[in-house]
Design a protein around this motif. Structure first.
Motif, PDB file in Angstrom:
ATOM      1  N   ILE A 205       8.614  10.010  53.013  1.00 49.66           N
ATOM      2  CA  ILE A 205       7.721  10.480  54.070  1.00 49.66           C
ATOM      3  C   ILE A 205       6.693   9.409  54.463  1.00 49.66           C
ATOM      4  O   ILE A 205       5.829   9.646  55.295  1.00 49.66           O
ATOM      5  N   ASP A 206       6.755   8.233  53.829  1.00 46.92           N
ATOM      6  CA  ASP A 206       5.835   7.152  54.197  1.00 46.92           C
ATOM      7  C   ASP A 206       6.381   6.462  55.442  1.00 46.92           C
ATOM      8  O   ASP A 206       7.281   5.626  55.366  1.00 46.92           O
ATOM      9  N   THR A 207       5.831   6.818  56.593  1.00 48.13           N
ATOM     10  CA  THR A 207       6.334   6.279  57.856  1.00 48.13           C
ATOM     11  C   THR A 207       5.494   5.105  58.368  1.00 48.13           C
ATOM     12  O   THR A 207       5.489   4.812  59.557  1.00 48.13           O
ATOM     13  N   GLY A 208       4.799   4.455  57.454  1.00 50.78           N
ATOM     14  CA  GLY A 208       4.141   3.193  57.791  1.00 50.78           C
ATOM     15  C   GLY A 208       2.767   3.315  58.405  1.00 50.78           C
ATOM     16  O   GLY A 208       2.343   2.437  59.169  1.00 50.78           O
ATOM     17  N   ALA A 209       2.024   4.382  58.054  1.00 55.04           N
ATOM     18  CA  ALA A 209       0.689   4.555  58.625  1.00 55.04           C
ATOM     19  C   ALA A 209      -0.259   3.414  58.273  1.00 55.04           C
ATOM     20  O   ALA A 209      -1.209   3.153  59.006  1.00 55.04           O
ATOM     21  N   ALA A 210      -0.023   2.738  57.167  1.00 55.19           N
ATOM     22  CA  ALA A 210      -0.890   1.622  56.782  1.00 55.19           C
ATOM     23  C   ALA A 210      -0.674   0.409  57.668  1.00 55.19           C
ATOM     24  O   ALA A 210      -1.521  -0.486  57.724  1.00 55.19           O
ATOM     25  N   PHE A 211       0.441   0.390  58.373  1.00 61.38           N
ATOM     26  CA  PHE A 211       0.817  -0.781  59.167  1.00 61.38           C
ATOM     27  C   PHE A 211       0.830  -0.418  60.658  1.00 61.38           C
ATOM     28  O   PHE A 211      -0.215  -0.187  61.222  1.00 61.38           O
ATOM     29  N   PHE A 225       9.010  18.084  61.538  1.00 61.59           N
ATOM     30  CA  PHE A 225       7.874  17.234  61.206  1.00 61.59           C
ATOM     31  C   PHE A 225       7.041  16.932  62.437  1.00 61.59           C
ATOM     32  O   PHE A 225       7.501  17.049  63.572  1.00 61.59           O
ATOM     33  N   TRP A 226       5.795  16.563  62.167  1.00 57.15           N
ATOM     34  CA  TRP A 226       4.836  16.212  63.204  1.00 57.15           C
ATOM     35  C   TRP A 226       4.231  14.863  62.838  1.00 57.15           C
ATOM     36  O   TRP A 226       4.037  14.556  61.666  1.00 57.15           O
ATOM     37  N   GLN A 227       3.913  14.070  63.859  1.00 56.55           N
ATOM     38  CA  GLN A 227       3.384  12.736  63.604  1.00 56.55           C
ATOM     39  C   GLN A 227       2.155  12.455  64.450  1.00 56.55           C
ATOM     40  O   GLN A 227       1.969  13.023  65.534  1.00 56.55           O
ATOM     41  N   SER A 228       1.331  11.562  63.934  1.00 54.70           N
ATOM     42  CA  SER A 228       0.185  11.078  64.699  1.00 54.70           C
ATOM     43  C   SER A 228       0.666  10.010  65.679  1.00 54.70           C
ATOM     44  O   SER A 228       1.833   9.601  65.670  1.00 54.70           O
ATOM     45  N   GLU A 229      -0.242   9.556  66.490  1.00 51.95           N
ATOM     46  CA  GLU A 229       0.023   8.347  67.256  1.00 51.95           C
ATOM     47  C   GLU A 229       0.160   7.185  66.266  1.00 51.95           C
ATOM     48  O   GLU A 229      -0.314   7.273  65.125  1.00 51.95           O
ATOM     49  N   PRO A 230       0.844   6.111  66.636  1.00 56.07           N
ATOM     50  CA  PRO A 230       0.847   4.942  65.745  1.00 56.07           C
ATOM     51  C   PRO A 230      -0.597   4.621  65.348  1.00 56.07           C
ATOM     52  O   PRO A 230      -1.470   4.493  66.207  1.00 56.07           O
ATOM     53  N   VAL A 231      -0.840   4.524  64.049  1.00 57.09           N
ATOM     54  CA  VAL A 231      -2.219   4.513  63.562  1.00 57.09           C
ATOM     55  C   VAL A 231      -3.021   3.333  64.096  1.00 57.09           C
ATOM     56  O   VAL A 231      -4.222   3.469  64.366  1.00 57.09           O
ATOM     57  N   TYR A 232      -2.391   2.184  64.300  1.00 55.45           N
ATOM     58  CA  TYR A 232      -3.147   1.022  64.790  1.00 55.45           C
ATOM     59  C   TYR A 232      -3.737   1.302  66.167  1.00 55.45           C
ATOM     60  O   TYR A 232      -4.737   0.688  66.551  1.00 55.45           O
ATOM     61  N   GLN A 233      -3.150   2.240  66.905  1.00 58.49           N
ATOM     62  CA  GLN A 233      -3.698   2.595  68.212  1.00 58.49           C
ATOM     63  C   GLN A 233      -4.958   3.453  68.079  1.00 58.49           C
ATOM     64  O   GLN A 233      -5.796   3.487  68.982  1.00 58.49           O
ATOM     65  N   LEU A 234      -5.080   4.159  66.958  1.00 58.90           N
ATOM     66  CA  LEU A 234      -6.269   4.972  66.711  1.00 58.90           C
ATOM     67  C   LEU A 234      -7.427   4.121  66.182  1.00 58.90           C
ATOM     68  O   LEU A 234      -8.573   4.551  66.226  1.00 58.90           O
ATOM     69  N   TYR A 235      -7.100   2.937  65.655  1.00 61.29           N
ATOM     70  CA  TYR A 235      -8.101   1.997  65.145  1.00 61.29           C
ATOM     71  C   TYR A 235      -7.872   0.635  65.810  1.00 61.29           C
ATOM     72  O   TYR A 235      -7.491  -0.337  65.150  1.00 61.29           O
ATOM     73  N   PRO A 236      -8.091   0.548  67.127  1.00 62.74           N
ATOM     74  CA  PRO A 236      -7.679  -0.653  67.895  1.00 62.74           C
ATOM     75  C   PRO A 236      -8.404  -1.929  67.506  1.00 62.74           C
ATOM     76  O   PRO A 236      -7.902  -3.019  67.808  1.00 62.74           O
ATOM     77  N   LEU A 237      -9.545  -1.823  66.878  1.00 62.00           N
ATOM     78  CA  LEU A 237     -10.312  -3.033  66.515  1.00 62.00           C
ATOM     79  C   LEU A 237     -10.050  -3.462  65.085  1.00 62.00           C
ATOM     80  O   LEU A 237     -10.721  -4.376  64.572  1.00 62.00           O
ATOM     81  N   GLU A 238      -9.093  -2.827  64.403  1.00 63.19           N
ATOM     82  CA  GLU A 238      -8.822  -3.125  63.005  1.00 63.19           C
ATOM     83  C   GLU A 238      -7.383  -3.595  62.808  1.00 63.19           C
ATOM     84  O   GLU A 238      -6.532  -3.403  63.672  1.00 63.19           O
ATOM     85  N   LYS A 239      -7.129  -4.174  61.647  1.00 64.56           N
ATOM     86  CA  LYS A 239      -5.796  -4.678  61.327  1.00 64.56           C
ATOM     87  C   LYS A 239      -5.044  -3.794  60.344  1.00 64.56           C
ATOM     88  O   LYS A 239      -3.834  -3.977  60.167  1.00 64.56           O
ATOM     89  N   GLY A 240      -5.731  -2.868  59.681  1.00 62.46           N
ATOM     90  CA  GLY A 240      -5.055  -2.080  58.651  1.00 62.46           C
ATOM     91  C   GLY A 240      -4.502  -3.006  57.589  1.00 62.46           C
ATOM     92  O   GLY A 240      -5.168  -3.940  57.144  1.00 62.46           O
ATOM     93  N   ARG A 241      -3.253  -2.780  57.188  1.00 61.80           N
ATOM     94  CA  ARG A 241      -2.618  -3.674  56.221  1.00 61.80           C
ATOM     95  C   ARG A 241      -1.635  -4.619  56.903  1.00 61.80           C
ATOM     96  O   ARG A 241      -0.757  -5.192  56.265  1.00 61.80           O
ATOM     97  N   ASN A 242      -1.776  -4.796  58.214  1.00 63.07           N
ATOM     98  CA  ASN A 242      -0.908  -5.710  58.954  1.00 63.07           C
ATOM     99  C   ASN A 242      -1.303  -7.168  58.673  1.00 63.07           C
ATOM    100  O   ASN A 242      -2.470  -7.476  58.581  1.00 63.07           O
TER     101      ASN A 242
END
Length: 242
Positions: A205-211, A225-242
């Motif tokens: 179930i790890d669909t890459g939210a950290a990336f 199943f339900w999903q969020s928007e790609p997480v990097y789009q919710l945190y546009p000024l951050e890199k996450g683990r990318n």
């Protein structure tokens, strides 16, 4: 009607978590099983733990321990910076705790200390962060860290002929111990996917939210199943683990 809903690795993406709980129309009657890795990635790490603690007071929640949760908890307890942890998402977690006093941090330490290594439901479905190695199952595992560090279980599941059934003598014994196994830990983005992946009776179930993937919540009975928007789009000024 109550549902059993499993949630993948959050990695500090509180905005994505709130989004999927809303999209899945989660109610207090649902059983929420979180697969671990609540921190290390996006900037809402400490705030995510606050949210989960509050959620537990109103909802039926099971919280599984992830490897990043143990690493962050070690830092909270002893204050020593693990260089490996810092470069794999730990720095943003440490930064998120700067406004927190020791009393607040102790509450989070208590939360982390109470995380479960695994959960088995009444239908013999196993939920854990990473994997296990003992052929007889999790109750016989010699090395508890495998529950949140192992990757061989997922690698094994991916390598099996999908036509092979649990009744076949060649089916791996450790996988045959359970009706289904739900894990996170190894993002399915590594195999080019952004939705939950089934390999024989193992569901990742790890669909890459950290990336650059979304966060996912899945109904274990219907597999909807339900999903969020790609997480990097919710945190546009951050890199996450990318």
């Amino acid at each position: 009607m109550s549902r059993t809903l499993v949630i993948g690795d959050i990695h500090g993406a509180l905005k994505a978590l709130i989004q999927i709980l809303d999209r899945a129309k989660v109610t207090p009657q649902d059983h929420l099983i979180f697969l671990g890795d609540y921190v290390d990635g996006w900037s809402d790490a400490a705030e995510t733990i606050d949210y989960l603690i509050q959620l537990k007071s109103t909802h039926n929640c099971t919280f599984i321990r992830g490897n990043h949760d143990e690493l962050a908890n070690d830092w909270l307890k002893n204050g020593k910076n693990n260089p490996t942890w810092l470069i794999h998402g730990g720095q943003v977690t440490a930064d998120s705790y700067k406004p927190y006093n020791q009393e607040d941090r102790n509450i989070h330490i208590g939360f982390n200390d109470q995380l479960e290594n695994y959960y088995i439901d009444d239908q013999n479905r196993l939920f854990l962060h990473a994997g296990f190695t003992n052929l007889k199952g999790v109750n016989f595992e010699y090395f508890s860290k495998m529950f949140y560090w192992d990757r061989t279980l997922w690698e094994l599941a991916l390598s099996i002929d999908p036509l092979l059934t649990k009744e076949d003598s060649n089916f791996p014994k450790r996988l045959a111990q359970y009706q289904e196994i739900y894990i996170g830990h190894t993002p399915v983005t590594r195999i080019g996917k952004t939705t939950p992946v089934q390999a024989v009776n193992v569901w990742n179930i790890d669909t890459g939210a950290a990336f650059k993937g979304p966060l996912t919540i899945l109904d274990v009975n219907t597999k909807e199943f339900w999903q969020s928007e790609p997480v990097y789009q919710l945190y546009p000024l951050e890199k996450g683990r990318n």
